[in-house]
Scaffold this motif. Structure first.
Motif, short mmCIF file in Angstrom:
data_model
loop_
_atom_site.label_atom_id
_atom_site.label_comp_id
_atom_site.label_asym_id
_atom_site.label_seq_id
_atom_site.Cartn_x
_atom_site.Cartn_y
_atom_site.Cartn_z
N ASN A 149 0.84 -1.20 0.00
CA ASN A 149 0.00 0.00 0.00
C ASN A 149 0.87 1.24 0.00
O ASN A 149 1.54 1.54 0.99
CB ASN A 149 -0.92 0.02 1.23
CG ASN A 149 -2.06 -0.96 1.08
OD1 ASN A 149 -2.46 -1.29 -0.03
ND2 ASN A 149 -2.58 -1.41 2.20
N ARG A 188 -9.30 -2.19 2.74
CA ARG A 188 -9.79 -0.90 3.19
C ARG A 188 -8.67 -0.06 3.78
O ARG A 188 -7.95 -0.52 4.67
CB ARG A 188 -10.88 -1.10 4.25
CG ARG A 188 -11.49 0.21 4.74
CD ARG A 188 -12.66 -0.05 5.68
NE ARG A 188 -13.31 1.20 6.06
CZ ARG A 188 -14.44 1.27 6.75
NH1 ARG A 188 -15.03 0.14 7.14
NH2 ARG A 188 -14.97 2.42 7.05
N PRO A 189 -8.48 1.16 3.32
CA PRO A 189 -7.43 2.02 3.88
C PRO A 189 -7.77 2.45 5.29
O PRO A 189 -8.93 2.74 5.59
CB PRO A 189 -7.38 3.21 2.92
CG PRO A 189 -8.75 3.24 2.31
CD PRO A 189 -9.20 1.82 2.22
N ARG A 190 -6.77 2.49 6.15
CA ARG A 190 -6.99 2.83 7.56
C ARG A 190 -6.46 4.20 7.93
O ARG A 190 -6.77 4.72 8.99
CB ARG A 190 -6.31 1.77 8.44
CG ARG A 190 -6.85 0.36 8.22
CD ARG A 190 -8.28 0.24 8.66
NE ARG A 190 -8.80 -1.12 8.47
CZ ARG A 190 -10.06 -1.47 8.70
NH1 ARG A 190 -10.93 -0.55 9.12
NH2 ARG A 190 -10.47 -2.70 8.50
N GLN A 191 -5.63 4.81 7.06
CA GLN A 191 -5.03 6.09 7.43
C GLN A 191 -6.08 7.19 7.45
O GLN A 191 -7.04 7.17 6.68
CB GLN A 191 -3.93 6.47 6.45
CG GLN A 191 -2.79 5.47 6.38
CD GLN A 191 -2.91 4.59 5.16
OE1 GLN A 191 -4.01 4.17 4.79
NE2 GLN A 191 -1.79 4.33 4.53
N LYS A 192 -5.87 8.17 8.31
CA LYS A 192 -6.74 9.34 8.34
C LYS A 192 -6.36 10.27 7.18
O LYS A 192 -5.35 10.11 6.53
CB LYS A 192 -6.59 10.07 9.68
CG LYS A 192 -7.05 9.24 10.88
CD LYS A 192 -6.87 10.02 12.16
CE LYS A 192 -7.34 9.21 13.37
NZ LYS A 192 -7.15 9.93 14.64
N ARG A 241 -15.55 2.94 -1.63
CA ARG A 241 -15.64 1.49 -1.83
C ARG A 241 -16.44 1.22 -3.10
O ARG A 241 -17.59 1.64 -3.22
CB ARG A 241 -16.31 0.83 -0.63
CG ARG A 241 -16.38 -0.69 -0.74
CD ARG A 241 -17.05 -1.28 0.51
NE ARG A 241 -17.17 -2.72 0.42
CZ ARG A 241 -18.17 -3.35 -0.20
NH1 ARG A 241 -19.13 -2.64 -0.78
NH2 ARG A 241 -18.21 -4.66 -0.24
N SER A 289 -5.02 -11.10 2.75
CA SER A 289 -6.06 -10.15 2.36
C SER A 289 -7.35 -10.84 1.96
O SER A 289 -8.41 -10.21 1.87
CB SER A 289 -5.57 -9.28 1.20
OG SER A 289 -5.38 -10.05 0.04
N TRP A 314 -11.28 -0.55 -3.58
CA TRP A 314 -11.37 0.84 -3.14
C TRP A 314 -10.58 1.74 -4.07
O TRP A 314 -9.52 1.35 -4.57
CB TRP A 314 -10.78 1.00 -1.72
CG TRP A 314 -11.50 0.24 -0.66
CD1 TRP A 314 -11.38 -1.09 -0.36
CD2 TRP A 314 -12.46 0.76 0.28
NE1 TRP A 314 -12.20 -1.42 0.69
CE2 TRP A 314 -12.88 -0.31 1.11
CE3 TRP A 314 -13.00 2.03 0.49
CZ2 TRP A 314 -13.80 -0.14 2.12
CZ3 TRP A 314 -13.92 2.20 1.51
CH2 TRP A 314 -14.31 1.12 2.32
#
Length: 303
Positions: A140, A156-160, A166, A210, A272
């Motif tokens: 990523n 799914r990206p987790r960073q703010k 999606r 994944s 995504w």
């Protein structure tokens, strides 16, 4: 405080850029070729950086120049500078015109080679003034560090500070080439896979993780053909080496592939499209983001 003390010069990006290429290449001559500089100039850059930092950055070895521990601590910071420099160049490339400039996109090997090219061709036909850069990576890319403007991700990206849309789910199943089937037949049960050549990972199990929870732990010893390259696995599948996983949307483009245990083994990957929230106001980035969201939605509907 004297005037001389006030005017101490910090090393600039030019020196760190040279340093980074020497670390990557392991030689002054190789870095000089990549940077389009002379070897003496590269040597002077390294000498200047070492003098400014009061550090020894390289030692000579039979393999070339070897980065010292002190140099290795600087690499991630220099890479961040390189990413920021590239992002600045892309940001300045289009000015205020929405359909001009450069957009950098990152995706996995399979998605980048097998799914995106027709979509990107249609985008370029509609917006010939936008230059596209495609970085293929199964990791990523960190959009927060501006290594890319847009990412197509299967997790799914987790960073703010990211804008993530999606698109849907892409089903994954097992397939084999008719040459393999003709020689070895098809497994009738999941247990029968133990007697077949299954294509899978070598040292990096992340793609299998994944897929979610497995009925049993997946170990590399289960695979008769191993590679951490998705493209190498797909080539092995098409060459008849063994049974391998493939997204249904990609397999549909290769009608010769035969489904294997389709009713018993089926996984789904989230799809995504992601960009940094600061990119929402950049016209060319928004154009590509919306285009990919629309095209990938249509792609997934056919699966």
């Amino acid at each position: 405080m004297t005037k001389a003390n006030k005017t101490k010069t910090e090393p600039g990006w030019e020196l760190y850029r040279t340093f980074l290429e020497v670390v990557r290449d392991g030689s002054l001559s190789g870095a000089a070729r990549k940077l389009d500089l002379t070897q003496p100039t590269v040597g002077r850059h390294i000498d200047a950086l070492e003098a400014s930092l009061h550090l020894s950055l390289f030692s000579r070895s039979p393999q070339g120049l070897k980065a010292t521990p002190a140099a290795l601590e600087l690499v991630s910071h220099a890479e961040a500078m390189a990413a920021a420099s590239a992002a600045l160049q892309r940001a300045a490339s289009g000015g205020a015109i929405a359909d001009r400039g450069t957009v950098r996109l990152t995706a996995s090997e399979m998605v980048g080679c097998e799914v995106l090219p027709p979509m990107l061709a249609r985008f370029r036909n509609a917006h010939p003034g936008i230059t596209l850069e495609l970085a293929l990576s199964n990791r990523n890319e960190d959009l927060l560090r501006r290594e890319a403007d847009i990412a197509v991700r299967m997790v799914r990206p987790r960073q703010k500070s990211l804008v993530a849309r999606r698109i849907g789910k892409s089903p994954v199943g097992l397939f084999a080439h008719p040459r393999y089937v003709e020689r070895y037949g098809l497994p009738k049960t999941v247990a029968d896979l133990e007697t077949h050549c299954v294509i899978g990972f070598d040292r990096d199990p992340q793609p299998f993780r994944s897929l979610g929870t497995m009925p049993q732990p997946i170990r590399r010893e289960m695979f008769g053909f191993r590679s951490d390259s998705d493209l190498a696995q797909f080539s092995a599948l098409k060459s008849g080496i063994g049974i391998g996983g493939c997204q249904y949307g990609i397999a549909r483009r290769h009608p010769e592939l035969v489904p294997v245990l389709a009713r018993m083994i089926r996984f789904e990957l989230d799809v995504w499209v992601v960009m940094h929230e600061d990119m929402r106001a950049t016209g060319r980035v928004r154009l590509l983001f919306d285009h990919l969201a629309s095209e990938l939605t249509a792609f997934l509907r056919t699966q």
